[in-house]
Motif scaffolding. Structure first.
Motif, PDB file in Angstrom:
ATOM      1  N   ALA A   1       0.855  -1.188   0.000  1.00 22.13           N
ATOM      2  CA  ALA A   1       0.000   0.000   0.000  1.00 22.13           C
ATOM      3  C   ALA A   1       0.888   1.234   0.000  1.00 22.13           C
ATOM      4  CB  ALA A   1      -0.907   0.017   1.231  1.00 22.13           C
ATOM      5  N   VAL A   2       0.373   2.303  -0.578  1.00 27.86           N
ATOM      6  CA  VAL A   2       1.083   3.578  -0.547  1.00 27.86           C
ATOM      7  C   VAL A   2       0.673   4.281   0.736  1.00 27.86           C
ATOM      8  CG1 VAL A   2       1.384   5.807  -1.665  1.00 27.86           C
ATOM      9  CG2 VAL A   2       1.194   3.724  -3.039  1.00 27.86           C
ATOM     10  N   VAL A   3       1.650   4.594   1.561  1.00 25.61           N
ATOM     11  CA  VAL A   3       1.378   5.267   2.834  1.00 25.61           C
ATOM     12  C   VAL A   3       1.975   6.669   2.768  1.00 25.61           C
ATOM     13  CG1 VAL A   3       1.766   5.203   5.327  1.00 25.61           C
ATOM     14  CG2 VAL A   3       1.468   3.068   4.064  1.00 25.61           C
ATOM     15  N   ASN A   4       1.096   7.679   2.864  1.00 27.24           N
ATOM     16  CA  ASN A   4       1.571   9.064   2.868  1.00 27.24           C
ATOM     17  C   ASN A   4       0.693   9.887   3.788  1.00 27.24           C
ATOM     18  OD1 ASN A   4      -0.746   9.648   1.360  1.00 27.24           O
ATOM     19  ND2 ASN A   4       0.346   9.433  -0.568  1.00 27.24           N
ATOM     20  N   LYS A   5       0.977  11.153   3.909  1.00 24.06           N
ATOM     21  CA  LYS A   5       0.281  12.020   4.850  1.00 24.06           C
ATOM     22  C   LYS A   5      -0.968  12.679   4.261  1.00 24.06           C
ATOM     23  CE  LYS A   5       4.180  13.126   7.811  1.00 24.06           C
ATOM     24  NZ  LYS A   5       4.971  12.008   7.600  1.00 24.06           N
ATOM     25  N   ARG A   6      -1.337  12.309   3.045  1.00 25.13           N
ATOM     26  CA  ARG A   6      -2.511  12.904   2.400  1.00 25.13           C
ATOM     27  C   ARG A   6      -3.771  12.550   3.180  1.00 25.13           C
ATOM     28  NH1 ARG A   6      -4.132  10.834  -3.432  1.00 25.13           N
ATOM     29  NH2 ARG A   6      -4.704   9.074  -2.166  1.00 25.13           N
TER      30      ARG A   6
END
Length: 135
Positions: free
Chosen positions: A127-132
């Motif tokens: 999964a892509v984990v970012n602060k969005r």
């Protein structure tokens, strides 16, 4: 067994049959590490480990040799800085994993898409984990 620092250990169940009144040592942990997951296997299973930064690794339990109760274990997944293990389970045929981020995003992926690798690698992106965040 699997810890939050990515250490895995396989111990024959027979070594835990005679429990003393003050308990038994099941695994030696490094400073700051925690034992979080224990699963029974049948000696022919595959293991899937997921991390907080969206990595996952799938490997065969034969890659982990049986150890005594008081041993530390071996590296199951190589963690990147500030990463930790958030889940470990035994792979079942035709199953899926569901990854949910702390920001509410979710992703369902068939376990078959995670090709088996040798233990100790960084794994593949689950999964892509970012602060969005959604406003």
């Amino acid at each position: 067994m699997c810890t939050v620092h990515g250490v895995v250990k396989k111990t024959p169940f027979e070594q835990y049959q005679n429990v003393r009144s003050n308990g038994l040592i099941a695994i030696n942990l490094d400073e700051g590490d925690e034992l979080k997951w224990i699963r029974m296997t049948n000696s022919d299973n595959e293991v899937l480990i997921s991390t907080a930064q969206g990595q996952a690794i799938r490997f065969h339990e034969h890659d982990v040799r049986p150890m005594g109760r008081v041993s530390r274990g071996v590296r199951g997944i190589r963690l990147r800085p500030n990463d930790r293990v958030i889940g470990m389970d035994i792979v079942e045929e035709n199953s899926s994993i569901f990854v949910i981020s702390k920001y509410g995003y979710g992703k369902r992926t068939k376990v078959a898409q995670f090709t088996p690798h040798a233990r100790g690698g960084v794994g593949i992106r689950s999964a892509v984990v970012n602060k969005r965040q959604v406003s």
